[in-house]
Design a protein around this motif. Structure first.
Motif, PDB file in Angstrom:
ATOM      1  N   GLN A  98       0.865  -1.178   0.000  1.00 53.88           N
ATOM      2  CA  GLN A  98       0.000   0.000   0.000  1.00 53.88           C
ATOM      3  C   GLN A  98       0.901   1.227   0.000  1.00 53.88           C
ATOM      4  OE1 GLN A  98      -3.147  -0.051   2.888  1.00 53.88           O
ATOM      5  NE2 GLN A  98      -3.261   2.169   3.030  1.00 53.88           N
ATOM      6  N   VAL A  99       0.670   2.100  -0.975  1.00 50.67           N
ATOM      7  CA  VAL A  99       1.566   3.246  -1.126  1.00 50.67           C
ATOM      8  C   VAL A  99       0.939   4.493  -0.513  1.00 50.67           C
ATOM      9  CG1 VAL A  99       2.858   4.672  -2.760  1.00 50.67           C
ATOM     10  CG2 VAL A  99       2.482   2.245  -3.247  1.00 50.67           C
ATOM     11  N   VAL A 100       1.652   5.073   0.443  1.00 52.12           N
ATOM     12  CA  VAL A 100       1.174   6.270   1.130  1.00 52.12           C
ATOM     13  C   VAL A 100       2.122   7.419   0.796  1.00 52.12           C
ATOM     14  CG1 VAL A 100       0.581   7.292   3.362  1.00 52.12           C
ATOM     15  CG2 VAL A 100       0.295   4.828   3.018  1.00 52.12           C
ATOM     16  N   LEU A 101       1.594   8.362   0.034  1.00 51.36           N
ATOM     17  CA  LEU A 101       2.376   9.546  -0.312  1.00 51.36           C
ATOM     18  C   LEU A 101       2.128  10.584   0.773  1.00 51.36           C
ATOM     19  CD1 LEU A 101       4.039  10.295  -2.879  1.00 51.36           C
ATOM     20  CD2 LEU A 101       1.975  11.399  -3.755  1.00 51.36           C
ATOM     21  N   VAL A 102       3.211  11.171   1.291  1.00 47.23           N
ATOM     22  CA  VAL A 102       3.046  12.124   2.393  1.00 47.23           C
ATOM     23  C   VAL A 102       3.471  13.507   1.915  1.00 47.23           C
ATOM     24  CG1 VAL A 102       3.629  12.649   4.782  1.00 47.23           C
ATOM     25  CG2 VAL A 102       3.433  10.274   4.041  1.00 47.23           C
ATOM     26  N   VAL A 103       2.538  14.444   1.955  1.00 42.12           N
ATOM     27  CA  VAL A 103       2.802  15.793   1.448  1.00 42.12           C
ATOM     28  C   VAL A 103       2.570  16.831   2.547  1.00 42.12           C
ATOM     29  CG1 VAL A 103       2.147  15.122  -0.908  1.00 42.12           C
ATOM     30  CG2 VAL A 103       0.432  16.159   0.577  1.00 42.12           C
ATOM     31  N   GLY A 104       3.096  18.015   2.330  1.00 43.64           N
ATOM     32  CA  GLY A 104       2.927  19.101   3.306  1.00 43.64           C
ATOM     33  C   GLY A 104       4.102  20.042   3.234  1.00 43.64           C
ATOM     34  N   VAL A 105       3.930  21.240   3.757  1.00 42.79           N
ATOM     35  CA  VAL A 105       5.023  22.214   3.703  1.00 42.79           C
ATOM     36  C   VAL A 105       6.154  21.778   4.636  1.00 42.79           C
ATOM     37  CG1 VAL A 105       3.507  24.155   3.111  1.00 42.79           C
ATOM     38  CG2 VAL A 105       4.079  23.747   5.497  1.00 42.79           C
ATOM     39  N   ASN A 106       7.351  22.232   4.331  1.00 44.92           N
ATOM     40  CA  ASN A 106       8.505  21.935   5.180  1.00 44.92           C
ATOM     41  C   ASN A 106       8.240  22.430   6.595  1.00 44.92           C
ATOM     42  OD1 ASN A 106       9.858  20.856   3.028  1.00 44.92           O
ATOM     43  ND2 ASN A 106      11.012  22.724   2.569  1.00 44.92           N
ATOM     44  N   GLY A 107       8.586  21.608   7.554  1.00 48.92           N
ATOM     45  CA  GLY A 107       8.420  21.998   8.947  1.00 48.92           C
ATOM     46  C   GLY A 107       7.077  21.603   9.535  1.00 48.92           C
ATOM     47  N   SER A 108       6.160  21.087   8.693  1.00 50.89           N
ATOM     48  CA  SER A 108       4.831  20.736   9.199  1.00 50.89           C
ATOM     49  C   SER A 108       4.874  19.483  10.072  1.00 50.89           C
ATOM     50  CB  SER A 108       3.856  20.532   8.043  1.00 50.89           C
ATOM     51  OG  SER A 108       4.302  19.481   7.216  1.00 50.89           O
ATOM     52  N   GLY A 109       5.904  18.669   9.872  1.00 47.10           N
ATOM     53  CA  GLY A 109       6.022  17.450  10.674  1.00 47.10           C
ATOM     54  C   GLY A 109       5.901  16.176   9.847  1.00 47.10           C
ATOM     55  N   LYS A 110       6.173  16.265   8.551  1.00 48.58           N
ATOM     56  CA  LYS A 110       6.081  15.087   7.676  1.00 48.58           C
ATOM     57  C   LYS A 110       7.011  13.970   8.134  1.00 48.58           C
ATOM     58  CE  LYS A 110       7.111  17.023   3.736  1.00 48.58           C
ATOM     59  NZ  LYS A 110       7.117  18.440   4.117  1.00 48.58           N
ATOM     60  N   THR A 111       8.291  14.336   8.295  1.00 48.20           N
ATOM     61  CA  THR A 111       9.298  13.335   8.641  1.00 48.20           C
ATOM     62  C   THR A 111       8.934  12.646   9.951  1.00 48.20           C
ATOM     63  OG1 THR A 111      10.913  14.772   7.595  1.00 48.20           O
ATOM     64  CG2 THR A 111      11.777  13.047   9.014  1.00 48.20           C
ATOM     65  N   THR A 112       8.619  13.453  10.939  1.00 44.21           N
ATOM     66  CA  THR A 112       8.281  12.935  12.268  1.00 44.21           C
ATOM     67  C   THR A 112       7.054  12.023  12.190  1.00 44.21           C
ATOM     68  OG1 THR A 112       9.061  15.058  13.101  1.00 44.21           O
ATOM     69  CG2 THR A 112       7.829  13.698  14.631  1.00 44.21           C
ATOM     70  N   THR A 113       6.048  12.460  11.439  1.00 46.61           N
ATOM     71  CA  THR A 113       4.803  11.693  11.334  1.00 46.61           C
ATOM     72  C   THR A 113       5.045  10.360  10.617  1.00 46.61           C
ATOM     73  OG1 THR A 113       3.503  13.730  11.340  1.00 46.61           O
ATOM     74  CG2 THR A 113       2.425  11.767  10.464  1.00 46.61           C
ATOM     75  N   ILE A 114       5.878  10.386   9.582  1.00 44.46           N
ATOM     76  CA  ILE A 114       6.208   9.137   8.872  1.00 44.46           C
ATOM     77  C   ILE A 114       6.884   8.166   9.846  1.00 44.46           C
ATOM     78  CG2 ILE A 114       7.718   8.128   7.098  1.00 44.46           C
ATOM     79  CD1 ILE A 114       7.160  10.681   5.415  1.00 44.46           C
ATOM     80  N   GLY A 115       7.812   8.696  10.654  1.00 45.22           N
ATOM     81  CA  GLY A 115       8.502   7.850  11.639  1.00 45.22           C
ATOM     82  C   GLY A 115       7.523   7.254  12.648  1.00 45.22           C
ATOM     83  N   LYS A 116       6.617   8.078  13.130  1.00 46.73           N
ATOM     84  CA  LYS A 116       5.637   7.609  14.121  1.00 46.73           C
ATOM     85  C   LYS A 116       4.697   6.566  13.516  1.00 46.73           C
ATOM     86  CE  LYS A 116       5.311  12.071  16.611  1.00 46.73           C
ATOM     87  NZ  LYS A 116       4.438  13.277  16.718  1.00 46.73           N
ATOM     88  N   LEU A 117       4.212   6.847  12.295  1.00 47.14           N
ATOM     89  CA  LEU A 117       3.303   5.903  11.634  1.00 47.14           C
ATOM     90  C   LEU A 117       4.023   4.582  11.362  1.00 47.14           C
ATOM     91  CD1 LEU A 117       1.419   8.128   9.009  1.00 47.14           C
ATOM     92  CD2 LEU A 117       0.368   6.840  10.886  1.00 47.14           C
ATOM     93  N   ALA A 118       5.266   4.680  10.888  1.00 48.50           N
ATOM     94  CA  ALA A 118       6.043   3.475  10.593  1.00 48.50           C
ATOM     95  C   ALA A 118       6.162   2.624  11.848  1.00 48.50           C
ATOM     96  CB  ALA A 118       7.425   3.856  10.060  1.00 48.50           C
ATOM     97  N   SER A 119       6.418   3.288  12.965  1.00 48.15           N
ATOM     98  CA  SER A 119       6.569   2.573  14.230  1.00 48.15           C
ATOM     99  C   SER A 119       5.259   1.885  14.625  1.00 48.15           C
ATOM    100  CB  SER A 119       7.014   3.575  15.301  1.00 48.15           C
ATOM    101  OG  SER A 119       6.922   3.004  16.564  1.00 48.15           O
ATOM    102  N   GLN A 120       4.142   2.587  14.457  1.00 46.11           N
ATOM    103  CA  GLN A 120       2.837   2.002  14.809  1.00 46.11           C
ATOM    104  C   GLN A 120       2.500   0.813  13.912  1.00 46.11           C
ATOM    105  OE1 GLN A 120      -0.402   4.816  14.980  1.00 46.11           O
ATOM    106  NE2 GLN A 120       0.419   5.820  16.808  1.00 46.11           N
ATOM    107  N   PHE A 121       2.736   0.978  12.608  1.00 50.47           N
ATOM    108  CA  PHE A 121       2.419  -0.119  11.699  1.00 50.47           C
ATOM    109  C   PHE A 121       3.314  -1.323  11.973  1.00 50.47           C
ATOM    110  CE2 PHE A 121       0.666   3.282   8.808  1.00 50.47           C
ATOM    111  CZ  PHE A 121      -0.646   2.901   8.996  1.00 50.47           C
ATOM    112  N   ARG A 122       4.560  -1.041  12.270  1.00 55.43           N
ATOM    113  CA  ARG A 122       5.474  -2.132  12.544  1.00 55.43           C
ATOM    114  C   ARG A 122       5.026  -2.884  13.796  1.00 55.43           C
ATOM    115  NH1 ARG A 122      10.992  -2.681  14.695  1.00 55.43           N
ATOM    116  NH2 ARG A 122      11.553  -4.750  13.949  1.00 55.43           N
TER     117      ARG A 122
END
Ligand code: GDP
Length: 298
Positions: A98-122
């Motif tokens: 399942q492909v999840v594209l993550v968009v948003g302005v710099n500084g919005s928290g994309k990187t952090t949110t991807i890390g958190k989601l990855a951890s939850q899914f794992r």
């Protein structure tokens, strides 16, 4: 204490005094409705939504004498009603990856949110791959790598300045080869040149569709609660750039109460998949309309 950090919305209408056994009451008249509208607009709910909420509260209650507690309950109920349909976790599909594209302005928290989601899914037993698609910001790639390590999830990177679409293609290939359940693709958030960003996102989508015509399955827009009303124009902009399917609002742990989420729900109806409540890996919560409404009303 939270009370002093997040003063309630009712101060403007009833004064700052805490509720007492003999709470002051105020007649629900035009002046009170106007104060209520102003309060809701000041809380970032937007004029249209504030007017609608106020009208719903007024309906059948004009002339009644309400206490702050009663008004708070009515308000929280209205907000809960608006927010309930959009409170939906990220849907998981049988199709993998399942492909999840993550968009948003710099500084919005994309990187952090991807890390958190990855951890939850794992933690939920899913196999996750991350692609560091913001290839123009070396620091962003490094940061995503840090989050990937924390989450225990591989992060695909490419040399600085290389084509994000070819990285996305390679990441698709790897995710398929490894039998990954989810591929999360970080993207650039430079709004300075929208035409470039649009072309970049469109190219990523084109390329991953060569592998899977149904991808991306989700396009998550990450918004920063501290930007207030600005979130509305960000949704409008990113909906033009990409096929946004859902939202995550970050930084709801600070002083921002996220009143703009009510305006967003009312206006766009996009699902709110999660909220960011801190900088640590576990600081991503499901969006709970009732809790949110209570915290917002104060
Ligand atoms: P990106 O540029 O969109 O990838 O944003 P980052 O993920 O790098 O986040 C930008 C900053 O916001 C970092 O300092 C993060 O720690 C911080 N941040 C992200 N999400 C949250 C959140 O939910 N709460 C708080 N307090 N900070 C957050």
């Amino acid at each position: 204490p939270p009370e002093t950090r997040r003063p309630g919305l009712m101060g403007r209408l009833f004064g700052a005094a805490p509720p007492t056994p003999a709470e002051p009451r105020r007649e629900l008249d035009d002046a009170m409705l106007e104060d209520l509208e102003d309060t809701l607009v000041a809380a970032d709910m937007g004029v249209d939504t504030a007017l609608r909420v106020t009208a719903n509260i007024a309906e059948g209650r004009m002339g009644r004498r309400l206490s702050a507690t009663e008004l708070k309950t009515l308000l929280a109920d209205e907000i809960t009603r608006i927010m309930t349909p959009v409170a939906r976790p990220l849907p998981l599909y049988p199709k993998t990856p399942q492909v999840v594209l993550v968009v948003g302005v710099n500084g919005s928290g994309k990187t952090t949110t991807i890390g958190k989601l990855a951890s939850q899914f794992r933690a939920a037993g899913k196999k996750v791959v991350i692609a560091a698609g913001d290839t123009f910001r070396a620091a962003a790639v490094e940061q995503l790598q840090v989050w990937g390590d924390r989450a225990g999830v591989p992060v695909m990177t490419a040399p600085e300045g290389s084509d994000p679409a070819s990285l996305a293609f390679d990441a698709m290939t790897r995710a398929e080869a490894e039998g990954a359940d989810l591929l999360m693709i970080d993207t650039a958030g430079r709004l300075q040149n929208r035409a470039d960003l649009m072309e970049e996102l469109a190219k990523i989508v084109r390329v991953i569709r060569k592998k899977d015509p149904s991808a991306p399955h989700n396009t998550l827009l990450v918004l920063d609660a501290t930007t207030g009303q600005n979130a509305i124009s960000q949704v409008e902009t990113f909906r033009r750039l990409a096929d946004v399917s859902g939202l995550v609002m970050t930084k709801l742990d600070g002083t921002a109460r996220g009143g703009v989420l009510v305006a967003l729900a009312d206006r766009f109806g996009l699902p709110i998949h999660a909220i960011g409540v801190g900088e640590q890996i576990d600081d991503l919560d499901a969006f709970e309309p009732r809790d949110f409404a209570r915290a917002l009303v104060g």
